[in-house]
Design an enzyme around this catalytic site. Structure first.
Site, PDB file in Angstrom:
ATOM      1  N   GLU A 112      -3.169   7.510  -4.234  1.00 10.72           N
ATOM      2  CA  GLU A 112      -3.065   6.248  -3.487  1.00 10.72           C
ATOM      3  C   GLU A 112      -2.981   5.064  -4.442  1.00 10.72           C
ATOM      4  OE1 GLU A 112      -5.828   4.957   0.063  1.00 10.72           O
ATOM      5  OE2 GLU A 112      -6.560   3.967  -1.745  1.00 10.72           O
ATOM      6  N   TYR A 130       0.861  -1.192   0.000  1.00 13.02           N
ATOM      7  CA  TYR A 130       0.000   0.000   0.000  1.00 13.02           C
ATOM      8  C   TYR A 130       0.894   1.238   0.000  1.00 13.02           C
ATOM      9  CZ  TYR A 130      -3.059   3.700   1.675  1.00 13.02           C
ATOM     10  OH  TYR A 130      -3.743   4.885   1.782  1.00 13.02           O
TER      11      TYR A 130
END
Ligand code: GDP
Ligand code: MN
Length: 383
Positions: A189, A101
Site C-alpha cells: 500500500e 492512494y
C-alpha cells in the site's frame, strides 16, 4: 510479517518504485546526522507498525538541525496507539501537489488480486472510504493474466487522477503490482502516493505485509525478522511454534483449525465479549501442545476466561480431553476454562473430563459453541 515504513520503502525501491532517500535513527544525534545527509528540509517519521502516525504527531517537518533535535526528541519514545517509537526515519522532504492512494491485496472470496486506487489519498482515506466509497476505485486482477498497462490506465481514469499524473500513476501501479506478486506481499500500500509539482509520481509512505508462507524463497527477509516487534505473548507463542496472534480482549481462545478459531472470535464478539487472542492448535491435541497453548494464554494478564472450542474431525475428542486434563496438572491457570467439545469421539472426551473430577470453578463444559461463548463472556465480563 509487517514491515516498518523504511523497510517497505527499501522493498519498493527494488521494484523501481520512486521513494525518497533517507536513513534510520535511534537517537537524536543520529537523526541530525541523517538529516545532514538527506539535506534540509527533512521529514522526521516515527517508525511504528500502525497507521495514523501523522495525526498522532509522529511526523514532522524540520528545516535545520535544531528543529530535527526538537522533533526527534519528541517522537522517539512516543506512544502511538500503544506502539512505542524506537526508531525514526529521516528523509528529504517532498513538495506535494496532490495525494493519492494505491494498494494491492488478495481478495480471497473473489480469488483475484484487488487494486484499490483513489485520487483522495492521504491521512483521511478511512474517512473517504466511509463517506464517499465511490471515490475508491476497485479493480480485480486475474492473477494468471496479471495487470496490463491498459487496465492500469483505465483504473487511473476511473479514479479521476489528474491528467498530468495519469501516465506516472499507471506506471507506478505496474511496479507496485510486480512488488506485490514477485515480492510475495499480502499487502502493498502507498498512501499517500504523491504527485510532485514537478510532475513526478512518488511513494511518500509504504505499508507492506509479507506473506510468511513464501519466506522459504526470500532469505533476504531475515533482516526484517530481526527487527520484528512481537509482544511477550507472541514471542512465547513463536518459541512454542503456535499459530497465535495477540489481541486485547479478556477471553482467551484455543480452537482447532484456523476457520474455527476465526468463528470463535466472531461468536465471542456476537455475545458481547472480546477475544484476547487468536490461537489455532491445528490437528494435534496432545498434552504437550495443550500445555504450550495454555501457557501462552496464561501469560496474558488480561485473560479472565479461556474458551477451548474443539470440533473433532481428524482430531479426536478423547485425545483433546486427555490433553486438557494433563495440561491442567502442569499449568496453574489464573482463569477458568470453558470447553465446547464436539465431533469425533466427543462423548468419550466429555466422559474423560467428567471423570477427572475437576471443579466447576476451573473447568466448565458446554454443549454448543454459542452457550460456551456466553459462559466464557459472562465470566470475563462484557467489553
Ligand atoms: P501516516 O499518517 O502514518 O499514514 O504517515 P504518512 O507517511 O502517510 O504521512 C502523513 C502525512 O504527512 C502525509 O499524508 C503528508 O501529508 C505528510 N507528509 C509526509 N511526508 C511529507 C513530506 O515529505 N513533505 C510534506 N510536505 N508532507 C509530508
Ligand atoms: Mn500514510
Amino acid at each position: 510479517m509487517d514491515l516498518f515504513e523504511y523497510q517497505g520503502k527499501q522493498y519498493f525501491a527494488r521494484y523501481g518504485i520512486a521513494v525518497s532517500a533517507g536513513g534510520v535513527a535511534m537517537t537524536v544525534d543520529e537523526a541530525v546526522a541523517q538529516a545532514e545527509l538527506a539535506k534540509y528540509p527533512v521529514v522526521i517519521k516515527a517508525q511504528v507498525q500502525v497507521g495514523g502516525r501523522g495525526k498522532a504527531g509522529g511526523i514532522k517537518l524540520a528545516n535545520n538541525a535544531d528543529e530535527v533535535r526538537l522533533h526527534a526528541k519528541n517522537i522517539l519514545g512516543m506512544d502511538i496507539k500503544s506502539h512505542i517509537v524506537k526508531r525514526v526515519w529521516v528523509e528529504h522532504a517532498s513538495d506535494i501537489a496532490e495525494e493519492y492512494y494505491a494498494s494491492f491485496t488478495l481478495d480471497r472470496s473473489a480469488k483475484r488480486h484487488l487494486l484499490m486506487l483513489s485520487a483522495q489519498g492521504g491521512v483521511e482515506i478511512e474517512h473517504v472510504a466511509v463517506v464517499d466509497p465511490t471515490a475508491i476505485v476497485k479493480l480485480h486482477v486475474n492473477p494468471v493474466e496479471g495487470l496490463s498497462l491498459d487496465s492500469a490506465k483505465r483504473a487511473v481514469v476511473d479514479a479521476r487522477i489528474s491528467e498530468k499524473a495519469q501516465d506516472g500513476v499507471a506506471a507506478m501501479l505496474l511496479k507496485l503490482y510486480e512488488c506485490f506478486t514477485k515480492g510475495d506481499c499480502d499487502l502493498a500500500e502507498i498512501n499517500p502516493l504523491i504527485l510532485k509539482p514537478t510532475g513526478e509520481v512518488h511513494a511518500l509512505d509504504a505499508k507492506v505485509t509479507l506473506d510468511d508462507n513464501a519466506a522459504f524463497r526470500h532469505p533476504e527477509w531475515d533482516e526484517y525478522r530481526a527487527t520484528e516487534e512481537l509482544d511477550d505473548r507472541e514471542k512465547l507463542a513463536r518459541e512454542k511454534n503456535l499459530q497465535y496472534i495477540g489481541l486485547d480482549g479478556s477471553v482467551g481462545i484455543i480452537a482447532n483449525g484456523a476457520g474455527l478459531a476465526m468463528s470463535t472470535l466472531d461468536v465471542v464478539n456476537q455475545v458481547g465479549g472480546k477475544a484476547a487472542n487468536f490461537l489455532d492448535i491445528g490437528g494435534g491435541a496432545n498434552a504437550e501442545l495443550m500445555t504450550a497453548a495454555l501457557e501462552v494464554i496464561n501469560s496474558d494478564t488480561k485473560v479472565k476466561s479461556i474458551f477451548i472450542n474443539i470440533f473433532g474431525g481428524i482430531t479426536r475428542g478423547d485425545e483433546v480431553a486427555k490433553g486438557i486434563v494433563e495440561a491442567m496438572k502442569r499449568v496453574k491457570l489464573r482463569a477458568p476454562i470453558v470447553i465446547r467439545l464436539d465431533g469425533t469421539n466427543a462423548t468419550e472426551g466429555r466422559a474423560i473430563i467428567a471423570a477427572a473430577g475437576i471443579a466447576e470453578s476451573q473447568l466448565i463444559s458446554r454443549s454448543t459453541m454459542l452457550e460456551a461463548a456466553r459462559t466464557a463472556v459472562e465470566i470475563a465480563g462484557k467489553k
